[in-house]
Design a protein around this motif. Structure first.
Motif, mmCIF file in Angstrom:
data_model
loop_
_atom_site.group_PDB
_atom_site.id
_atom_site.type_symbol
_atom_site.label_atom_id
_atom_site.label_comp_id
_atom_site.label_asym_id
_atom_site.label_seq_id
_atom_site.Cartn_x
_atom_site.Cartn_y
_atom_site.Cartn_z
ATOM 1 N N GLY A 1 0.839 -1.117 0.194
ATOM 2 C CA GLY A 1 -0.074 -0.115 -0.182
ATOM 3 C C GLY A 1 0.781 1.316 -0.098
ATOM 4 O O GLY A 1 2.117 1.257 0.133
ATOM 5 N N PRO A 2 0.128 2.583 -0.203
ATOM 6 C CA PRO A 2 1.115 3.737 -0.482
ATOM 7 C C PRO A 2 1.829 4.004 0.849
ATOM 8 O O PRO A 2 3.279 4.394 0.760
ATOM 9 N N GLN A 3 1.295 3.794 1.897
ATOM 10 C CA GLN A 3 2.058 4.340 3.280
ATOM 11 C C GLN A 3 3.345 3.222 3.467
ATOM 12 O O GLN A 3 4.279 3.563 3.978
ATOM 13 N N ALA A 4 3.025 1.817 3.030
ATOM 14 C CA ALA A 4 3.984 0.927 3.532
ATOM 15 C C ALA A 4 5.017 1.080 2.183
ATOM 16 O O ALA A 4 6.321 1.106 2.813
ATOM 17 N N ARG A 5 4.956 1.459 1.079
ATOM 18 C CA ARG A 5 5.901 1.708 0.155
ATOM 19 C C ARG A 5 6.614 2.881 0.449
ATOM 20 O O ARG A 5 8.010 2.733 0.366
ATOM 21 N N GLN A 6 6.223 3.927 0.973
ATOM 22 C CA GLN A 6 6.807 5.025 1.334
ATOM 23 C C GLN A 6 7.856 4.602 2.665
ATOM 24 O O GLN A 6 8.877 5.003 2.486
ATOM 25 N N HIS A 7 7.286 3.828 3.619
ATOM 26 C CA HIS A 7 8.125 3.477 4.797
ATOM 27 C C HIS A 7 9.524 2.766 4.092
ATOM 28 O O HIS A 7 10.509 3.026 4.513
ATOM 29 N N ILE A 8 8.908 1.901 3.209
ATOM 30 C CA ILE A 8 10.306 0.749 2.745
ATOM 31 C C ILE A 8 11.268 1.700 2.018
ATOM 32 O O ILE A 8 12.335 1.493 2.089
ATOM 33 N N ALA A 9 10.757 2.610 1.325
ATOM 34 C CA ALA A 9 11.642 3.445 0.414
ATOM 35 C C ALA A 9 12.358 4.086 1.248
ATOM 36 O O ALA A 9 13.692 4.366 1.050
ATOM 37 N N GLN A 10 12.029 4.787 2.409
ATOM 38 C CA GLN A 10 12.886 5.653 3.414
ATOM 39 C C GLN A 10 13.923 4.824 4.264
ATOM 40 O O GLN A 10 14.772 4.994 4.748
ATOM 41 N N ASN A 11 13.297 3.413 4.739
ATOM 42 C CA ASN A 11 13.808 2.687 5.803
ATOM 43 C C ASN A 11 14.251 1.305 5.454
ATOM 44 O O ASN A 11 14.663 0.612 6.460
ATOM 45 N N GLY A 12 13.666 0.870 4.440
ATOM 46 C CA GLY A 12 13.726 -0.775 4.345
ATOM 47 C C GLY A 12 12.545 -1.322 5.278
ATOM 48 O O GLY A 12 11.595 -0.629 5.546
ATOM 49 N N LEU A 13 12.665 -2.449 5.502
ATOM 50 C CA LEU A 13 11.760 -3.345 6.070
ATOM 51 C C LEU A 13 12.728 -4.143 7.199
ATOM 52 O O LEU A 13 13.351 -5.066 7.063
ATOM 53 N N GLN A 14 12.129 -3.952 8.540
ATOM 54 C CA GLN A 14 12.652 -4.726 9.727
ATOM 55 C C GLN A 14 11.483 -5.559 10.456
ATOM 56 O O GLN A 14 10.265 -4.931 10.388
ATOM 57 N N PRO A 15 11.890 -6.351 11.169
ATOM 58 C CA PRO A 15 10.609 -7.117 11.925
ATOM 59 C C PRO A 15 10.045 -6.313 12.677
ATOM 60 O O PRO A 15 8.942 -6.362 12.783
ATOM 61 N N GLN A 16 10.705 -5.196 13.332
ATOM 62 C CA GLN A 16 10.156 -4.368 14.634
ATOM 63 C C GLN A 16 9.051 -3.387 13.728
ATOM 64 O O GLN A 16 8.236 -2.836 14.435
ATOM 65 N N ASP A 17 9.052 -3.354 12.335
ATOM 66 C CA ASP A 17 7.870 -2.354 11.542
ATOM 67 C C ASP A 17 6.597 -3.119 11.545
ATOM 68 O O ASP A 17 5.670 -2.427 11.279
ATOM 69 N N ILE A 18 6.535 -4.685 11.836
ATOM 70 C CA ILE A 18 5.182 -5.184 11.570
ATOM 71 C C ILE A 18 4.555 -5.264 12.915
ATOM 72 O O ILE A 18 5.108 -5.606 13.974
ATOM 73 N N ALA A 19 3.182 -4.735 12.698
ATOM 74 C CA ALA A 19 2.377 -4.550 14.061
ATOM 75 C C ALA A 19 1.210 -5.684 13.813
ATOM 76 O O ALA A 19 0.732 -6.352 14.848
#
Length: 384
Positions: free
Chosen positions: A9-27
């Motif tokens: 989704g757009p907000q998830a994509r924005q976060h990944i673009a800026q920070n990558g994806l880490q386990p602690q990102d998942i709620a």
């Protein structure tokens, strides 16, 4: 051939673009209804819960309906890798005898055998699920109302006909026939809004864990409804997929933040802060291992294609699904599904062989997801 498709989704994509994806990102991790289709996700489940999410220490909410509820409850067991391997084996080898002269096993027989399998699977281990230090389980069921308040050979078909007709007009109108009842562990708040559909929440306990889980898997007419679950409103409870087939829920950032304990200076939950990442680096994203791109709201919406598109509910979601062309390389050119029961009939070995092959092929999904996490590529992200 690539097996895995990743959508955001757009907000998830924005976060990944800026920070990558880490386990602690998942709620939140949802688990969809869909019967045998869930077998393809076994290797992903084992990697996500046995390896990747195990690297973090934060709270994660697991939301499941039907086979998805069984998967999410399994993730809460002490050794999730071994538990998922057993779930896969038990599901593949399930077999129900058909009485001579009948085309399919009786709903009573299927319910009795399934209930016994759940007792065997979780026997003595329910507290592992309910008291998991990090995971909060939410089991979704569908509770009948009015004509569907009790299972009956005439009232039930008429009630589901009414539900089908009203749902065709407006999804929310189906609430006159069925309501969403969510059984949640440790009194956990729901990580999604409930204004979309009539909803109740009940605390998940040792006394109601098995009946709630069985109810969430009880497909109407294929299994019997579960009546009068302890601690819950009286009545008949069926498969959670009826109200929430693929869990197209409003995973609202402020509610996710509330579940994670992200509070503003006034003590109220800060939506803006929740919409980004808190100081601990948690982004409040939804990771969804699924078997297709479309997130269909309810079981009765399967034929209503105009309801299959993404909405703002999925803005914070990262969805993992098999590539449709790769799926065609699986046995019978498709994912395992309930049509395989009549397809193979009494040939249990033939069906088990096909399902084992599909489940084993799912290892490619897990390996490609592992590789992408090591080096996230925005160009490979599809849009929800």
């Amino acid at each position: 051939m690539k097996a895995l498709r990743i959508y955001a989704g757009p907000q998830a994509r924005q976060h990944i673009a800026q920070n990558g994806l880490q386990p602690q990102d998942i709620a939140v991790v949802p688990g969809a209804a869909g019967g045998p289709k869930g077998l393809i996700l076994g290797p992903l489940d084992r990697f996500i819960f046995g390896d990747w999410l195990a690297q973090s220490t934060h709270t994660v909410h697991l939301v499941g309906a039907s086979i998805g509820a069984w998967r999410m409850a399994t993730a809460c067991l002490t050794d999730p890798v071994a538990a998922f391997q057993r779930l896969e084996s038990d599901y593949i080898h399930q077999h129900f005898e058909v009485v001579p002269g009948q085309k399919r096993p009786s709903a009573q027989l299927v319910s009795e055998q399934f209930g016994e399998s759940l007792k065997s699977f979780y026997g003595g281990r329910v507290q592992e699920v309910l008291q998991h230090p990090r995971y909060r389980l939410h089991i979704i069921t569908s509770r009948g109302r009015h004509l569907l308040g009790r299972e009956h050979k005439l009232r039930t078909p008429l009630g589901y006909l009414g539900a089908f007709l009203t749902n065709s007009v407006h999804r929310k109108a189906m609430g006159a026939w069925l309501e969403r009842v969510v059984f949640s562990s440790q009194g956990a708040p729901l990580p999604f809004a409930t204004s979309d559909y009539r909803t109740r929440q009940v605390t998940l306990t040792d006394a109601n864990f098995q009946p709630a889980l069985q109810a969430s898997c009880s497909i109407p007419f294929a299994l019997k409804a579960v009546h009068n679950i302890p601690g819950a409103p009286p009545g008949a409870y069926w498969d959670g997929g009826i109200t929430d087939y693929h869990l197209h829920l409003n995973y609202a950032p402020d509610l996710i933040a509330a579940c994670a304990g992200v509070a503003g200076s006034t003590g109220t939950f800060d939506t803006e802060k929740a919409g980004k990442a808190d100081k601990s680096g948690r982004a409040g994203l939804v990771l969804y291992p699924h078997f297709q791109k479309a997130v269909v709201p309810g079981w009765l919406d399967k034929g209503l294609k105009w309801r299959h598109g993404a909405t703002h509910f999925l803005d914070r979601m990262v969805l993992l699904a098999p590539d449709p062309q790769w799926v065609k390389t699986l046995p019978n050119g498709k994912l395992p599904d309930r049509s395989d029961f009549p397809r193979y009939g009494t040939d249990l070995q033939g069906r088990a062989k096909a399902w084992r092959a599909a489940a084993s092929a799912g290892e490619q999904l897990a390996e490609e997801w592992r590789a992408w996490l090591a080096r996230p590529e925005l160009g490979s992200l599809g849009s929800l």
